[in-house]
Design a protein around this motif. Structure first.
Motif, short mmCIF file in Angstrom:
data_model
loop_
_atom_site.label_atom_id
_atom_site.label_comp_id
_atom_site.label_asym_id
_atom_site.label_seq_id
_atom_site.Cartn_x
_atom_site.Cartn_y
_atom_site.Cartn_z
N LYS A 73 2.60 0.07 50.34
CA LYS A 73 1.78 -0.32 51.33
C LYS A 73 1.69 -1.65 52.04
N LEU A 74 0.89 -2.39 51.08
CA LEU A 74 0.18 -3.60 51.06
C LEU A 74 0.84 -4.96 51.86
N VAL A 75 -0.19 -5.09 53.01
CA VAL A 75 0.35 -5.98 53.50
C VAL A 75 -0.84 -7.17 53.90
N ILE A 76 -0.49 -8.29 53.41
CA ILE A 76 -1.32 -9.98 53.08
C ILE A 76 -1.06 -10.46 54.23
N THR A 77 -2.23 -10.08 55.03
CA THR A 77 -1.99 -11.33 56.44
C THR A 77 -2.99 -13.31 55.50
N GLU A 78 -2.33 -13.94 55.83
CA GLU A 78 -2.81 -15.08 55.90
C GLU A 78 -2.88 -16.18 56.85
N ARG A 79 -4.21 -16.79 57.34
CA ARG A 79 -4.13 -17.38 58.45
C ARG A 79 -4.71 -18.95 58.26
N TYR A 80 -3.89 -20.03 58.24
CA TYR A 80 -4.31 -21.84 58.11
C TYR A 80 -4.64 -21.81 59.32
N LYS A 81 -6.29 -22.93 59.62
CA LYS A 81 -5.92 -23.70 60.75
C LYS A 81 -6.59 -24.45 60.34
N ARG A 82 -6.42 -25.94 60.97
CA ARG A 82 -7.04 -26.55 60.17
C ARG A 82 -8.47 -27.11 61.44
N ILE A 83 -9.22 -27.45 60.43
CA ILE A 83 -10.60 -27.22 61.48
C ILE A 83 -11.07 -28.84 61.22
N THR A 102 -9.70 -31.06 56.84
CA THR A 102 -10.25 -29.61 56.09
C THR A 102 -9.41 -28.54 56.45
N LEU A 103 -9.39 -26.99 56.00
CA LEU A 103 -8.03 -26.25 56.13
C LEU A 103 -8.77 -24.80 56.16
N ASN A 104 -9.07 -24.48 56.83
CA ASN A 104 -9.40 -23.04 56.36
C ASN A 104 -8.55 -21.74 56.53
N TYR A 105 -8.73 -20.88 54.86
CA TYR A 105 -8.01 -20.15 54.64
C TYR A 105 -8.20 -19.14 54.66
N GLU A 106 -7.87 -18.42 55.47
CA GLU A 106 -8.29 -16.66 56.15
C GLU A 106 -7.55 -15.61 55.75
N VAL A 107 -7.47 -14.85 54.44
CA VAL A 107 -6.86 -13.46 53.94
C VAL A 107 -7.50 -12.22 54.06
N THR A 108 -5.95 -11.51 54.91
CA THR A 108 -6.74 -10.27 55.42
C THR A 108 -5.95 -9.38 54.65
N ILE A 109 -6.32 -8.69 53.60
CA ILE A 109 -5.37 -7.57 52.77
C ILE A 109 -5.73 -5.78 53.62
N ASP A 110 -4.43 -5.57 52.84
CA ASP A 110 -4.22 -4.40 54.30
C ASP A 110 -3.05 -3.02 53.80
N ASP A 111 -4.49 -2.16 53.18
CA ASP A 111 -3.39 -1.40 52.51
C ASP A 111 -4.50 -0.06 52.54
N PRO A 112 -3.86 0.85 53.42
CA PRO A 112 -4.64 1.73 53.95
C PRO A 112 -4.73 2.75 52.44
N LYS A 113 -3.20 3.36 52.14
CA LYS A 113 -3.56 3.57 50.77
C LYS A 113 -4.48 3.65 49.52
#
Length: 140
Positions: free
Chosen positions: A66-76, A80-91
């Protein structure tokens, strides 16, 4: 990172992975189709590239199917890019968790990531060689 009007390609030097990410709104592959890097789909949220990946062949840190990884790439900034990662797996975890790493442009040389003989025991091999050298010097 290479961008076309309807895809983004992210090439990682380690293991030479190239992720080709559609930006055209197509759905993820069916849940029974898995791949090593998962199935990624991207979209723009203002000036932030959002990439959602699921259906991994192997889990991440013990994650479930059930793993879902959401990445966000934003030039700041210009370099420089901010690389933000959210790990979601309710199991696996009680709630999603996120980390962020600033990625900075560099003009430094980038060396190939490569395996070599003894890479996990190289420190011990070298320590043993230095000990043998010391012993040989002491015998003289």
């Amino acid at each position: 990172i290479v961008q076309t009007p309807d895809h983004v390609m992210i090439h990682a030097e380690k293991i030479h992975d190239a992720r080709i990410i559609p930006l055209d709104g197509r759905p993820h592959t069916p849940a029974n189709i898995h791949s090593w890097l998962g199935n990624s789909r991207g979209r723009w949220d203002g000036d932030t590239l959002v990439v959602e990946t699921k259906h991994f062949t192997r889990g991440f840190r013990g994650a479930s199917d059930k793993l879902v990884i959401t990445e966000r790439y934003k030039r700041i900034g210009p370099n420089t890019l901010n690389y933000e990662v959210t790990i979601d797996d309710p199991k696996t975890w009680t709630r999603p968790w996120t980390f962020m790493i600033p990625l900075r442009h560099t003009d430094e040389k980038i060396y190939e990531y490569a395996c070599h003989e003894g890479n996990s025991s190289l420190a011990g091999i070298l320590a043993g060689a230095r000990a043998e050298e010391r012993a040989a010097r002491e015998r003289k």
